[in-house]
Design an enzyme around this catalytic site. Structure first.
Site, mmCIF file in Angstrom:
data_model
loop_
_atom_site.group_PDB
_atom_site.id
_atom_site.type_symbol
_atom_site.label_atom_id
_atom_site.label_comp_id
_atom_site.label_asym_id
_atom_site.label_seq_id
_atom_site.Cartn_x
_atom_site.Cartn_y
_atom_site.Cartn_z
ATOM 1 C CG ASN A 9 -1.764 1.224 1.339
ATOM 2 O OD1 ASN A 9 -1.885 1.996 0.383
ATOM 3 N ND2 ASN A 9 -2.363 1.438 2.500
ATOM 4 C CD1 TRP A 10 3.340 0.976 -2.858
ATOM 5 C CD2 TRP A 10 3.454 2.141 -4.764
ATOM 6 N NE1 TRP A 10 4.023 0.211 -3.760
ATOM 7 C CE2 TRP A 10 4.111 0.885 -4.955
ATOM 8 C CE3 TRP A 10 3.396 3.023 -5.833
ATOM 9 C CZ2 TRP A 10 4.706 0.526 -6.158
ATOM 10 C CZ3 TRP A 10 3.979 2.662 -7.044
ATOM 11 C CH2 TRP A 10 4.638 1.438 -7.200
ATOM 12 C CE LYS A 11 -0.133 3.207 4.814
ATOM 13 N NZ LYS A 11 0.063 3.388 6.273
ATOM 14 C CG HIS A 96 -5.731 1.589 5.267
ATOM 15 N ND1 HIS A 96 -5.262 2.565 6.114
ATOM 16 C CD2 HIS A 96 -4.696 0.736 5.063
ATOM 17 C CE1 HIS A 96 -3.991 2.324 6.399
ATOM 18 N NE2 HIS A 96 -3.627 1.215 5.774
ATOM 19 C CD GLU A 98 -2.894 5.453 6.701
ATOM 20 O OE1 GLU A 98 -1.817 5.135 7.235
ATOM 21 O OE2 GLU A 98 -3.057 5.495 5.463
ATOM 22 C CD GLU A 168 -5.486 -1.383 8.452
ATOM 23 O OE1 GLU A 168 -4.429 -1.058 7.896
ATOM 24 O OE2 GLU A 168 -6.510 -0.685 8.416
ATOM 25 N N GLY A 174 2.821 2.470 10.952
ATOM 26 C CA GLY A 174 3.659 3.660 10.843
ATOM 27 C C GLY A 174 4.252 4.117 12.150
ATOM 28 C CB SER A 214 5.354 -1.882 11.732
ATOM 29 O OG SER A 214 4.886 -0.571 11.942
#
Length: 257
Positions: A9-11, A96, A98, A168, A174, A214
């Protein structure tokens, strides 16, 4: 045996140039004849076509980081699943943390997207997981139950060949913190039992559950060795070939055992 899936996942990261270089590095190092492990990258929307053209027939799939639940129309700023399919996306990340906690998506929002993505033939990677405060107050299973129940509301058993679950723990995204192998396995076991209780043993046994929090080269093998961990949803490490490729290689090696 469930086939490992390693997804990056490159976000909201990379430029067209840096994303292209990253994709080229992956194509060079990930064996095209690899059948044991599914590899997926999820670039930002502006670069989906560029990255898709680079990975081409390499065996590396391209997925989106989100979608909208309506068909194309007057929804400024949104992206329809039909558009994703049109440019070759085969997967989409939904729920997700976020998007849940920063952009305030609810389980109802996520469920609408899950239904639309499945209806249009996309593989759904449904993300679930608890905050640190929820883990500390021993609410992990309650949170997972709520998110699974809400996100999969009205989803028929026949759709599960297109569904992947990603656990997750939000406190490990992060932050440099990582759930211990035992913590990861415990949550994954709960999710597998949830699938058994709400669907069937067959679906529980067949559905892949990824760990995302992570994941790095130095912990990937131990995490992926857990009985109910079927791959990884990788964030920061997926932006660096020297970190992402060893994670993929760990999965390939474990799948051969």
């Amino acid at each position: 045996m469930r086939r490992f899936l390693v997804a990056g996942n490159w976000k909201m990261n990379t430029t067209r140039e840096s994303g292209s270089q990253l994709a080229q590095a992956l194509v060079k190092e990930v064996p095209t004849e690899n059948q044991a492990v599914e590899v997926l990258v999820c670039p930002p929307f502006p670069y989906l076509t560029t990255i898709g053209e680079i990975v081409g027939a390499s065996g590396i799939g391209v997925g989106a980081q989100n979608c909208y639940h309506e068909k194309p129309g007057a929804f400024t700023g949104e992206t329809a699943t039909e558009m994703l399919s049109d440019i070759g996306c085969r997967s989409v990340l939904l729920g997700h943390s976020e998007r849940r906690h920063i952009l305030k998506e609810t389980d109802v929002d996520i469920n609408l997207k899950v239904k639309k993505a499945l209806a249009d033939g996309l593989q759904v990677v449904l993300c679930v997981g608890e905050l640190q405060s929820e883990r500390e107050s021993e609410q992990t299973e309650t949170v997972l139950n709520t998110q699974m129940t809400g996100g999969l509301d009205g989803i028929d058993a026949s759709a599960f060949d297109q569904i992947v679950i990603a656990y997750e723990p939000v406190w490990a995204i992060g932050t440099g913190l990582t759930a211990s192998p035992d913590q990861a396995e415990s949550a994954h076991q709960y999710l597998r039992n949830w699938l058994k209780d709400h669907y069937s043993s067959e679906i529980a046994d067949a559905t892949r559950i990824l760990y995302g929090g992570s994941v790095k080269p130095d912990n990937a093998r131990e995490l992926l060795s857990q009985e109910n961990v079927d791959g990884a949803l990788v964030g920061g490490a997926s932006l660096k070939p020297e970190q992402f490729i060893p994670i993929i290689q760990a999965a390939i090696e474990l799948s051969a055992n």
